[in-house]
Design an enzyme around this catalytic site. Structure first.
Site, PDB file in Angstrom:
ATOM      1  N   TYR A 133       0.838  -1.207   0.000  1.00 49.12           N
ATOM      2  CA  TYR A 133       0.000   0.000   0.000  1.00 49.12           C
ATOM      3  C   TYR A 133       0.875   1.260   0.000  1.00 49.12           C
ATOM      4  CZ  TYR A 133      -3.707   3.243   1.465  1.00 49.12           C
ATOM      5  OH  TYR A 133      -4.605   4.281   1.526  1.00 49.12           O
TER       6      TYR A 133
HETATM    7  N1  LIG Z   1      -9.743   5.448   4.785  1.00 50.91           N
HETATM    8  C1  LIG Z   1      -8.558   6.025   4.967  1.00 50.91           C
HETATM    9  O1  LIG Z   1      -8.137   6.256   6.117  1.00 50.91           O
HETATM   10  C2  LIG Z   1      -7.704   6.412   3.784  1.00 50.91           C
HETATM   11  C3  LIG Z   1      -6.538   7.122   4.029  1.00 50.91           C
HETATM   12  C4  LIG Z   1      -5.733   7.500   2.964  1.00 50.91           C
HETATM   13  C5  LIG Z   1      -6.105   7.181   1.678  1.00 50.91           C
HETATM   14  N2  LIG Z   1      -7.249   6.481   1.468  1.00 50.91           N
HETATM   15  C6  LIG Z   1      -7.590   6.154   0.085  1.00 50.91           C
HETATM   16  O2  LIG Z   1      -8.845   6.704  -0.239  1.00 50.91           O
HETATM   17  C7  LIG Z   1      -9.440   5.905  -1.263  1.00 50.91           C
HETATM   18  C8  LIG Z   1     -10.838   5.499  -0.824  1.00 50.91           C
HETATM   19  O3  LIG Z   1     -10.699   4.734   0.358  1.00 50.91           O
HETATM   20  P1  LIG Z   1     -11.902   4.429   1.358  1.00 50.91           P
HETATM   21  O4  LIG Z   1     -11.348   4.636   2.711  1.00 50.91           O
HETATM   22  O5  LIG Z   1     -13.129   5.126   0.938  1.00 50.91           O
HETATM   23  O6  LIG Z   1     -12.010   2.847   1.141  1.00 50.91           O
HETATM   24  P2  LIG Z   1     -13.256   1.848   1.101  1.00 50.91           P
HETATM   25  O7  LIG Z   1     -14.374   2.313   1.949  1.00 50.91           O
HETATM   26  O8  LIG Z   1     -12.618   0.524   1.367  1.00 50.91           O
HETATM   27  O9  LIG Z   1     -13.744   1.937  -0.433  1.00 50.91           O
HETATM   28  C9  LIG Z   1     -12.893   1.476  -1.454  1.00 50.91           C
HETATM   29  C10 LIG Z   1     -13.558   1.708  -2.794  1.00 50.91           C
HETATM   30  O10 LIG Z   1     -12.665   1.225  -3.817  1.00 50.91           O
HETATM   31  C11 LIG Z   1     -13.372   0.271  -4.608  1.00 50.91           C
HETATM   32  N3  LIG Z   1     -12.464  -0.811  -5.018  1.00 50.91           N
HETATM   33  C12 LIG Z   1     -11.615  -1.517  -4.238  1.00 50.91           C
HETATM   34  N4  LIG Z   1     -11.009  -2.470  -4.963  1.00 50.91           N
HETATM   35  C13 LIG Z   1     -11.490  -2.357  -6.233  1.00 50.91           C
HETATM   36  C14 LIG Z   1     -11.270  -3.072  -7.435  1.00 50.91           C
HETATM   37  N5  LIG Z   1     -10.426  -4.117  -7.500  1.00 50.91           N
HETATM   38  N6  LIG Z   1     -11.955  -2.682  -8.522  1.00 50.91           N
HETATM   39  C15 LIG Z   1     -12.834  -1.656  -8.496  1.00 50.91           C
HETATM   40  N7  LIG Z   1     -13.087  -0.943  -7.385  1.00 50.91           N
HETATM   41  C16 LIG Z   1     -12.431  -1.299  -6.262  1.00 50.91           C
HETATM   42  C17 LIG Z   1     -14.462  -0.295  -3.702  1.00 50.91           C
HETATM   43  O11 LIG Z   1     -15.512  -0.820  -4.493  1.00 50.91           O
HETATM   44  P3  LIG Z   1     -16.571  -1.899  -3.867  1.00 50.91           P
HETATM   45  O12 LIG Z   1     -17.434  -1.144  -2.894  1.00 50.91           O
HETATM   46  O13 LIG Z   1     -17.341  -2.342  -5.049  1.00 50.91           O
HETATM   47  O14 LIG Z   1     -15.774  -2.940  -3.218  1.00 50.91           O
HETATM   48  C18 LIG Z   1     -14.867   0.963  -2.937  1.00 50.91           C
HETATM   49  O15 LIG Z   1     -15.760   1.758  -3.682  1.00 50.91           O
HETATM   50  C19 LIG Z   1      -8.500   4.729  -1.489  1.00 50.91           C
HETATM   51  O16 LIG Z   1      -7.637   5.004  -2.566  1.00 50.91           O
HETATM   52  C20 LIG Z   1      -7.711   4.673  -0.195  1.00 50.91           C
HETATM   53  O17 LIG Z   1      -6.469   4.061  -0.344  1.00 50.91           O
HETATM   54  C21 LIG Z   1      -8.067   6.085   2.481  1.00 50.91           C
END
Ligand SMILES: NC(=O)c1ccc[n+]([C@@H]2O[C@H](COP(=O)([O-])OP(=O)(O)OC[C@H]3O[C@@H](n4cnc5c(N)ncnc54)[C@H](OP(=O)(O)O)[C@@H]3O)[C@@H](O)[C@H]2O)c1
Length: 262
Positions: A167
């Site tokens: 990651y």
């Molecule tokens: N949460 C944090 O603390 C945090 C911090 C820094 C950066 N981020 C980044 O912010 C972004 C959103 O994260 P989040 O926290 O909202 O995560 P999340 O709730 O786990 O949502 C992830 C999203 O990505 C989609 N996804 C995952 N794998 C995929 C694949 N193989 N093909 C197509 N879609 C896929 C999922 O679709 P499905 O619903 O269909 O599975 C979901 O819509 C990510 O890039 C993450 O790395 C998050």
């Protein structure tokens, strides 16, 4: 200089997205759902890119349509190269004004136990798909002379993180990619930037929040004194998608409650 005469018209002239078409990956939940809702509230129609999970577009459709905007749902597994190529061609054919590469995944395992498969999967979803979609959609933006691309980095673009080597590698590379594309396209009317969220209460961080010690250690280090909500990230993305950011290129904007400043 804007000629707007009222506060609302002034805000609209800077941040309004009326008439724009925005594609958001990972729009089914978490940060992507909040971004889709925020961009729709600012006036954009939304292409929600989902993984194909049944019912995956239900919440985003409800949110976007409640804003009076159009929702187009498309699906692709962003770990699958053929599906990413087909999605990229589809989006490129739709004259997208805004591309938000938000979808992401994480695998937690110490480096000595982090498998090739885990590493490759995370890099494919978080980095490779971001490049391919940006390249194909960005080409149409360059031809048109306008467009905004916002990538999703992380505070782990700047730090090593704990037991997430794939990651961290992917998110560090997303910042490099953002700058590389910005360098090429800044003089062609296309803005490429990134947001770097801190610790956000979504499924991505479920395991951290379920661990009382890790959860407390993280909270203690956040100057803002709380975890982020997904909506905290969306406003920064709106800024980078808006006219207000026309002269912002290659920036990686932390939205982290002060985490990196500590
Ligand atoms: N949460 C944090 O603390 C945090 C911090 C820094 C950066 N981020 C980044 O912010 C972004 C959103 O994260 P989040 O926290 O909202 O995560 P999340 O709730 O786990 O949502 C992830 C999203 O990505 C989609 N996804 C995952 N794998 C995929 C694949 N193989 N093909 C197509 N879609 C896929 C999922 O679709 P499905 O619903 O269909 O599975 C979901 O819509 C990510 O890039 C993450 O790395 C998050």
């Amino acid at each position: 200089m804007t000629t707007a005469t009222t506060p609302a018209a002034y805000a609209e002239s800077l941040f309004g997205l009326e008439g724009r078409l925005a594609a958001v990956t990972g729009a089914s939940r978490g940060i992507g759902l909040a971004i889709a809702d925020c961009l729709a509230a600012a006036g954009a129609d939304i292409i929600a890119v989902g993984s194909g999970r049944p019912g995956g577009d239900d919440e985003v459709r409800e949110a976007v349509e409640a804003r009076g905007r159009k929702l187009i749902a498309v699906t692709a597994d962003l770990a699958d190269r053929e599906q990413v190529a087909a999605l990229a061609a589809d989006l490129a054919a739709r004259d997208v004004d805004i591309l938000v590469n938000n979808a992401g995944t994480i695998r937690r395992a110490p480096a000595t136990m982090h498998s090739d498969e885990e590493f490759d999967h995370v890099v494919d979803v978080n980095l490779r798909s971001t490049f391919v979609l940006s390249r194909e959609v960005g080409r149409t933006m360059v031809e048109r002379g306008s467009g905004k691309i916002v990538n999703t980095a992380s505070v782990l673009s700047f730090q090593g993180g704990v037991t997430v080597p794939g990651y961290t590698s992917s998110k560090s590379a997303v910042t490099g990619l953002t700058k590389a594309l910005a360098n090429e396209w800044a003089d062609k009317g296309v803005n490429v930037n990134a947001v770097a969220p801190g610790y956000v209460a979504t499924a991505n961080t479920h395991d951290l929040r379920a661990d009382p010690e890790r959860s407390r250690a993280i909270l203690d280090r956040i100057p803002a004194g709380r975890w982020a909500e997904a909506a905290d990230i969306a406003g920064a993305v709106l800024f980078l998608c808006s006219r207000a950011a026309d002269y912002v290129h290659g920036a990686v904007l932390p939205v982290d409650g002060g985490w990196l400043a500590r």
